[in-house]
Design an enzyme around this catalytic site. Structure first.
Site, PDB file in Angstrom:
ATOM      1  N   ARG A   7       0.901  -0.999  -0.141  1.00 17.67           N
ATOM      2  CA  ARG A   7       0.239  -0.318  -0.124  1.00 17.67           C
ATOM      3  C   ARG A   7       0.796   1.170   0.060  1.00 17.67           C
ATOM      4  NH1 ARG A   7      -1.989  -0.268   6.556  1.00 17.67           N
ATOM      5  NH2 ARG A   7      -0.308   0.812   7.029  1.00 17.67           N
ATOM      6  N   GLY A   8       0.358   2.516  -0.033  1.00 12.71           N
ATOM      7  CA  GLY A   8       0.851   3.560   0.136  1.00 12.71           C
ATOM      8  C   GLY A   8       2.102   3.900  -0.857  1.00 12.71           C
ATOM      9  N   ASP A  28       5.916  -7.416   1.522  1.00 14.37           N
ATOM     10  CA  ASP A  28       5.183  -6.849   2.631  1.00 14.37           C
ATOM     11  C   ASP A  28       4.879  -7.726   3.618  1.00 14.37           C
ATOM     12  OD1 ASP A  28       3.759  -3.786   2.764  1.00 14.37           O
ATOM     13  OD2 ASP A  28       2.981  -5.147   4.139  1.00 14.37           O
ATOM     14  N   TYR A 147      10.577   8.032  15.571  1.00 15.42           N
ATOM     15  CA  TYR A 147      10.566   8.044  14.108  1.00 15.42           C
ATOM     16  C   TYR A 147      11.512   8.876  13.356  1.00 15.42           C
ATOM     17  CZ  TYR A 147       8.443   8.262   9.402  1.00 15.42           C
ATOM     18  OH  TYR A 147       8.141   8.321   8.032  1.00 15.42           O
ATOM     19  N   LYS A 151      14.615   7.911  10.890  1.00 11.14           N
ATOM     20  CA  LYS A 151      15.005   8.321   9.543  1.00 11.14           C
ATOM     21  C   LYS A 151      16.144   9.235   9.448  1.00 11.14           C
ATOM     22  CE  LYS A 151      11.391   6.592   7.693  1.00 11.14           C
ATOM     23  NZ  LYS A 151      11.258   5.459   6.629  1.00 11.14           N
TER      24      LYS A 151
HETATM   25  N1  LIG Z   1       3.396   8.814   4.195  1.00  8.90           N
HETATM   26  C1  LIG Z   1       4.064  10.088   4.520  1.00  8.90           C
HETATM   27  O1  LIG Z   1       3.940  11.035   4.726  1.00  8.90           O
HETATM   28  C2  LIG Z   1       5.767   9.539   4.562  1.00  8.90           C
HETATM   29  C3  LIG Z   1       6.549  10.693   4.612  1.00  8.90           C
HETATM   30  C4  LIG Z   1       7.870  10.373   4.851  1.00  8.90           C
HETATM   31  C5  LIG Z   1       8.400   8.963   4.729  1.00  8.90           C
HETATM   32  N2  LIG Z   1       7.474   8.073   4.537  1.00  8.90           N
HETATM   33  C6  LIG Z   1       7.907   6.618   4.870  1.00  8.90           C
HETATM   34  O2  LIG Z   1       7.888   6.029   3.532  1.00  8.90           O
HETATM   35  C7  LIG Z   1       7.571   4.689   3.706  1.00  8.90           C
HETATM   36  C8  LIG Z   1       6.212   4.127   3.144  1.00  8.90           C
HETATM   37  O3  LIG Z   1       5.189   4.637   4.241  1.00  8.90           O
HETATM   38  P1  LIG Z   1       3.567   4.675   3.794  1.00  8.90           P
HETATM   39  O4  LIG Z   1       3.363   6.314   4.072  1.00  8.90           O
HETATM   40  O5  LIG Z   1       3.397   4.282   2.383  1.00  8.90           O
HETATM   41  O6  LIG Z   1       3.338   3.911   4.796  1.00  8.90           O
HETATM   42  P2  LIG Z   1       2.037   2.752   4.858  1.00  8.90           P
HETATM   43  O7  LIG Z   1       1.980   2.411   6.353  1.00  8.90           O
HETATM   44  O8  LIG Z   1       0.960   3.160   4.073  1.00  8.90           O
HETATM   45  O9  LIG Z   1       3.163   1.542   4.272  1.00  8.90           O
HETATM   46  C9  LIG Z   1       4.087   0.999   4.836  1.00  8.90           C
HETATM   47  C10 LIG Z   1       4.045  -0.465   4.680  1.00  8.90           C
HETATM   48  O10 LIG Z   1       5.170  -1.081   5.140  1.00  8.90           O
HETATM   49  C11 LIG Z   1       4.689  -2.541   5.643  1.00  8.90           C
HETATM   50  N3  LIG Z   1       5.488  -2.941   6.761  1.00  8.90           N
HETATM   51  C12 LIG Z   1       5.671  -2.269   7.858  1.00  8.90           C
HETATM   52  N4  LIG Z   1       6.456  -3.132   8.764  1.00  8.90           N
HETATM   53  C13 LIG Z   1       7.093  -4.102   7.779  1.00  8.90           C
HETATM   54  C14 LIG Z   1       7.776  -5.174   8.180  1.00  8.90           C
HETATM   55  N5  LIG Z   1       8.500  -5.509   9.339  1.00  8.90           N
HETATM   56  N6  LIG Z   1       8.013  -5.996   7.126  1.00  8.90           N
HETATM   57  C15 LIG Z   1       7.706  -5.643   6.032  1.00  8.90           C
HETATM   58  N7  LIG Z   1       6.699  -4.674   5.752  1.00  8.90           N
HETATM   59  C16 LIG Z   1       6.296  -4.053   6.729  1.00  8.90           C
HETATM   60  C17 LIG Z   1       3.156  -2.191   6.263  1.00  8.90           C
HETATM   61  O11 LIG Z   1       2.483  -3.301   6.032  1.00  8.90           O
HETATM   62  C18 LIG Z   1       2.818  -1.164   4.947  1.00  8.90           C
HETATM   63  O12 LIG Z   1       2.282  -1.911   3.878  1.00  8.90           O
HETATM   64  C19 LIG Z   1       7.843   4.400   5.128  1.00  8.90           C
HETATM   65  O13 LIG Z   1       9.428   4.235   5.172  1.00  8.90           O
HETATM   66  C20 LIG Z   1       7.528   5.744   5.779  1.00  8.90           C
HETATM   67  O14 LIG Z   1       8.385   5.978   7.221  1.00  8.90           O
HETATM   68  C21 LIG Z   1       6.113   8.215   4.625  1.00  8.90           C
END
Ligand SMILES: NC(=O)c1ccc[n+]([C@@H]2O[C@H](COP(=O)([O-])OP(=O)(O)OC[C@H]3O[C@@H](n4cnc5c(N)ncnc54)[C@H](O)[C@@H]3O)[C@@H](O)[C@H]2O)c1
Length: 249
Positions: A7-8, A28, A147, A151
């Site tokens: 996702r995401g 995932d 967090y 990062k």
């Molecule tokens: N959304 C934001 O605003 C944002 C901003 C900066 C950085 N990020 C980073 O982007 C990346 C993706 O985040 P996102 O927003 O899509 O979040 P999200 O929660 O939608 O997706 C994260 C995915 O990681 C998977 N995951 C978590 N732990 C795991 C593990 N141990 N093994 C395998 N998969 C695992 C989850 O099941 C999920 O599908 C992350 O590293 C997050 O920190 C997000």
């Protein structure tokens, strides 16, 4: 290979790269959602498979790499994208909260970098490692300190990895999203609401973005493609901000 791709941002990166002809492995913890992302890619004419794995478990990560190589013949690019957050006030941070976040966001990245690099070296073909950092890795935030620290560590690991693996022709880069509309915000919004800090909810943070809106996962795709492909061959150890101008460094 893209971790956290059910996702995401991970799903967005995968869909963008598949549209450019990449053969994807969607990795995932969420097996069903990962399979759905792979199916959507296939329905759109792309090539993708999914596999359930925990990025903190080295044996599972190795198995995922074997699966990719068996499926496609080679490993070309590895995205350490899986990440978690769990907001709380600074004075309420405990070891469990710290370890949960650092296990996935840092240790998971170390394991992914090591096992991808091992495979690149073994196959004798230089590859690309790409890490998902964050704008908050360069700026602290009081209610998500572990967090932010994790990062910052991803930024540092990207630099160290670039130095460690350059001799093998492996590049290590990352990107730093700002505010991206993904499911991670559901948990963050609930937590900051419960803390009585509604001003920190996703919908309230847009005013800091010069380009006036939060990102969609699709906004990250072009940078992901650039960092995974040969156009970025002379770049290593760098973090590219993709944040609409939230942080100017
Ligand atoms: N959304 C934001 O605003 C944002 C901003 C900066 C950085 N990020 C980073 O982007 C990346 C993706 O985040 P996102 O927003 O899509 O979040 P999200 O929660 O939608 O997706 C994260 C995915 O990681 C998977 N995951 C978590 N732990 C795991 C593990 N141990 N093994 C395998 N998969 C695992 C989850 O099941 C999920 O599908 C992350 O590293 C997050 O920190 C997000």
């Amino acid at each position: 290979m893209v971790t956290g791709a059910a996702r995401g941002i991970g799903a967005g990166i995968s869909q963008a790269m598949a549209a450019e002809g990449a053969h994807l492995v969607i990795v995932d913890l969420l097996a069903d959602q990962a399979a759905e992302v792979a199916m959507t890619i296939i329905e759109n004419g792309g090539v993708a498979k999914s596999v359930a794995a925990d990025v903190t478990d080295r044996e599972q990560v190795k198995a995922v790499i074997d699966f990719a190589v068996t499926s496609y013949g080679n490993l070309d690019a590895w995205f350490n994208n899986a990440g978690v957050n769990d907001p709380r006030e600074f004075l309420s941070i405990d070891k469990e909260n710290w370890d949960f976040i650092h296990d996935v966001n840092c240790w998971g990245v170390v394991v992914g970098m090591q096992e991808a690099a091992r495979r690149f070296i073994e196959q004798g073909a230089p590859g690309k490692i790409v890490n998902t950092a964050s704008s908050v890795g360069r700026q602290g935030v009081g209610v998500i300190a572990p967090y932010c620290a994790s990062k910052a560590a991803v930024i540092s690991l990207t630099q160290s990895g670039a130095r460690a693996f350059a001799q093998h022709g492996i590049t290590v880069n990352g990107f730093a999203p700002g505010l991206v509309d993904t499911p991670i915000w559901e948990g963050i919004d609930k937590a900051v609401e419960a803390m009585g800090r509604p001003e920190l909810k996703f919908s309230r943070l847009h005013s800091d973005i010069l380009l006036g809106r939060a990102a969609l996962p699709a906004d990250i795709g072009p940078v992901a493609i650039f960092l995974a492909g040969s156009d970025s061959d002379y770049i290593t150890g760098q973090i590219i901000p993709v944040d609409g101008g939230m942080v100017l460094v």
